[in-house]
Design an enzyme around this catalytic site. Structure first.
Site, mmCIF file in Angstrom:
data_model
loop_
_atom_site.group_PDB
_atom_site.id
_atom_site.type_symbol
_atom_site.label_atom_id
_atom_site.label_comp_id
_atom_site.label_asym_id
_atom_site.label_seq_id
_atom_site.Cartn_x
_atom_site.Cartn_y
_atom_site.Cartn_z
ATOM 1 C CG HIS A 283 6.293 -2.438 -16.780
ATOM 2 N ND1 HIS A 283 5.086 -3.045 -16.569
ATOM 3 C CD2 HIS A 283 6.805 -3.034 -17.887
ATOM 4 C CE1 HIS A 283 4.889 -3.967 -17.500
ATOM 5 N NE2 HIS A 283 5.916 -3.985 -18.319
ATOM 6 C CG ASP B 106 3.608 2.941 -4.949
ATOM 7 O OD1 ASP B 106 4.303 2.970 -3.912
ATOM 8 O OD2 ASP B 106 2.405 3.241 -4.957
ATOM 9 C CG HIS C 162 3.340 0.221 -0.213
ATOM 10 N ND1 HIS C 162 2.345 -0.688 0.076
ATOM 11 C CD2 HIS C 162 3.009 0.743 -1.426
ATOM 12 C CE1 HIS C 162 1.465 -0.715 -0.910
ATOM 13 N NE2 HIS C 162 1.851 0.132 -1.850
ATOM 14 C CG HIS D 199 2.168 -1.832 -6.128
ATOM 15 N ND1 HIS D 199 1.557 -0.953 -7.007
ATOM 16 C CD2 HIS D 199 2.038 -1.280 -4.893
ATOM 17 C CE1 HIS D 199 1.076 0.076 -6.319
ATOM 18 N NE2 HIS D 199 1.361 -0.087 -5.033
ATOM 19 C CB CYS D 200 3.963 -2.342 -11.735
ATOM 20 S SG CYS D 200 3.969 -1.334 -13.226
ATOM 21 C CG HIS E 279 0.935 -2.774 -15.170
ATOM 22 N ND1 HIS E 279 2.157 -2.726 -15.787
ATOM 23 C CD2 HIS E 279 0.053 -2.204 -16.029
ATOM 24 C CE1 HIS E 279 2.036 -2.137 -16.966
ATOM 25 N NE2 HIS E 279 0.759 -1.808 -17.144
ATOM 26 C CG MET F 123 4.304 -6.341 -12.957
ATOM 27 S SD MET F 123 4.624 -4.973 -14.074
ATOM 28 C CE MET F 123 6.330 -4.618 -13.733
ATOM 29 C CG HIS G 54 -4.639 -21.040 9.643
ATOM 30 N ND1 HIS G 54 -4.817 -20.772 10.983
ATOM 31 C CD2 HIS G 54 -4.718 -22.383 9.526
ATOM 32 C CE1 HIS G 54 -5.006 -21.915 11.640
ATOM 33 N NE2 HIS G 54 -4.940 -22.902 10.772
ATOM 34 C CD GLU H 84 4.117 -12.013 22.797
ATOM 35 O OE1 GLU H 84 4.494 -13.066 23.346
ATOM 36 O OE2 GLU H 84 4.315 -10.889 23.268
ATOM 37 C CB THR I 85 -6.291 -16.811 11.174
ATOM 38 O OG1 THR I 85 -6.521 -18.223 11.250
ATOM 39 C CG2 THR I 85 -6.512 -16.365 9.731
ATOM 40 C CG HIS J 66 -8.607 -20.730 7.776
ATOM 41 N ND1 HIS J 66 -9.896 -21.226 7.690
ATOM 42 C CD2 HIS J 66 -7.940 -21.570 8.605
ATOM 43 C CE1 HIS J 66 -9.991 -22.294 8.455
ATOM 44 N NE2 HIS J 66 -8.822 -22.535 9.019
HETATM 45 CU CU LIG Z 1 3.959 -2.732 -14.893
#
Ligand SMILES: [Cu+2]
Length: 487
Positions: free
Chosen positions: A121, A124, A126, A161-162, A170, A175, A267, A286, A290, A316
């Site tokens: 595994h 990553d 962000h 995430h993987c 994955h 993951m 929502h 503001e 949704t 929703h």
């Molecule tokens: Cu993985």
């Protein structure tokens, strides 16, 4: 001799580095211009939390070096009652542990893969500026640990995430998680903070089909999820696991979407979001009903709760909420305020042309059918077992796992006086659907239950299962009884 020199020069070098970093540290403090703050330890271990909890706010602390320790855990879990799934996780939960940092932090990330795991595994994030978001640097085989460092340059709420091939698989197995990079000085304080993350799951069997369900690659490619859920399973945020708040408090939700495929129309039924950090960034919207959360994206949502009750968190794209699991709860306790929400004020019959007054009372035929206790060809136990299966596939989405229903939306089947009073009428409800007012255990519902397209045998078995569970009166329903019930 040579060794000695080497050692000496290394320690000299080490001291020089130490000196340099100390003076650099004071430079940073100067830039931040705070005199009251006691300089923070420059090396901290990040507190990580399992959903729906989040670590404490960063507050006024200075940027620091933050050590994050994560372990990949492959383990069996429960998707919903009776349905097992092999999840791949960061730190044992779906979503993985919440990471809370501030802008300027240098994060030293440790990723461990247990020797008992089956697959390699990586991660990553962000929040990382750099190739692959750390994926290339963290690729770990079972029995390995990898370490890499990155600086949190941008504030915001980010998905991690993987990213090991097949990447989609994955992620589909759970993951993913969230990392929050707070601005300098931290986000404004609120009363309650929670961590919620949506994900779609693809199983060989359809929704509710019991047993250990393997991942279905074909459905994943076709983007046909059997489950769309919050926090990794159906009901992760329901009933005893509901989020909670008190009237007058401000709630902040850190909401992410792991995907792998579906976009969330997030929502909360009965609430308006006072503030939304759109896509987890600085842009603030503001008064939002949704908010769209893309796959691999997030949002920070804030609202004040003013009226007590149960609020439903939903995607929703509403079939996902009531048929695939994308439903959570926020329970707000405190005093009612009739000026904000009155509840039903009056209630009367609406019968413009007098037709209802003339209609016959509910079918009286076969009143004593409830006493039939033998079903040809199937034992009571077999009937109940099959009935449970039907229940988990069909009724459960609305009436909930223990038949407790959802206040204000779906009446209970547990200890239901409506159900126990009249089996013929109950058969009719399942066979033909129900709409208009119905009073169950003193509470009136006015909604619609669509007719369930089930065979007579399935209806007989599911009702028998319900009557023999949830504190009901143990009526046995036969397919013949279902067949003879016409309207
Ligand atoms: Cu993985």
């Amino acid at each position: 001799m040579k060794n000695l020199i080497n050692r000496q020069s290394i320690s000299l070098w080490y001291m020089a580095v130490l000196f340099l970093s100390v003076s650099l540290q004071s430079c940073i403090s100067d830039v931040e211009g705070s005199t009251t703050e006691i300089s923070t330890v420059s090396n901290m271990t990040a507190e990580l939390t399992a959903p729906p909890n989040v670590p404490p706010p960063v507050g006024a602390r200075k940027a620091a070096k933050l050590i994050v320790d994560m372990e990949v855990v492959e383990k069996e879990g429960e998707m919903t009652d009776g349905v097992k799934y092999i999840y791949w996780t960061f730190n044992g939960t779906v979503p993985g542990s919440f990471i809370r940092t501030r802008v300027g932090d240098e994060i030293e990330f440790h990723l461990k893969n247990h020797p008992n795991n089956k697959l390699p595994h990586n991660i990553d994030l962000h929040a990382v500026t750099g190739p692959g978001g750390g994926a290339e640097s963290t690729f770990v085989a079972p029995g390995q640990e990898k370490v890499f460092s990155f600086k949190a340059l941008n504030q915001g709420l980010f998905v991690y995430h993987c990213a090991t091939a097949p990447v989609g698989m994955h992620i589909a197995n759970g993951m993913y998680g969230l990392i929050l990079v707070e601005p300098k000085g931290g986000l404004p304080p609120v009363d309650k903070e929670y961590y919620v993350m949506q994900g779609d799951f693809y199983t060989k069997g359809k929704y509710g089909e019991p047993g250990l369900q393997p991942f279905d690659m074909e459905k994943a490619i076709d983007e046909r999820p059997d489950y769309v859920v919050f926090n990794g399973k159906v009901g992760a945020l329901n009933d005893d696991n509901a989020l909670t708040a008190n009237v007058g408090e401000t709630v902040r939700l850190f909401v992410g979407n792991g995907g792998p495929n579906k976009v969330s129309s997030f929502h909360v039924i009965g609430e308006i979001f006072d503030k939304v950090h759109v896509e987890g960034g600085d842009l603030m919207n503001e008064n939002v009903q949704t908010t769209l959360i893309p796959s691999g994206g997030a949002a920070i949502i804030e609202f004040k709760v003013q009226v007590p009750g149960t609020y439903l968190l939903v995607d929703h794209s509403i079939f996902r909420a009531f048929n695939k699991g994308a439903l959570g709860m926020l329970k707000v306790s405190g005093k009612k305020d009739a000026k904000i929400y009155s509840g039903t004020q009056t209630e009367r019959t609406f019968d413009p042309d007098g037709t209802m007054a003339k209609a016959k009372p509910a079918a009286e035929a076969g009143e004593n059918l409830a006493e039939t206790t033998k079903v040809l060809g199937k034992s009571l136990e077999e009937q109940k077992a099959h009935g449970k299966k039907v229940f988990m596939q069909t009724c459960f989405a609305c009436h909930q796992a223990n038949g407790q229903g959802i206040p204000g939306a779906f009446p209970p089947l547990a200890k239901s006086d409506f159900l126990n009073q009249d089996v013929v009428r109950a058969i009719g409800v399942v066979k033909h659907g129900l709409n208009g007012e119905v009073t169950v255990n003193g509470t009136t519902f006015n909604s619609v239950m669509p007719a369930q397209s089930l065979s007579d045998e399935e209806i007989a078995d599911v009702l028998t299962y319900i009557y023999h569970n949830f504190d009901n009166n143990k009526t046995v329903v036969t397919p013949e009884m279902v067949k003879s019930q016409s309207k």
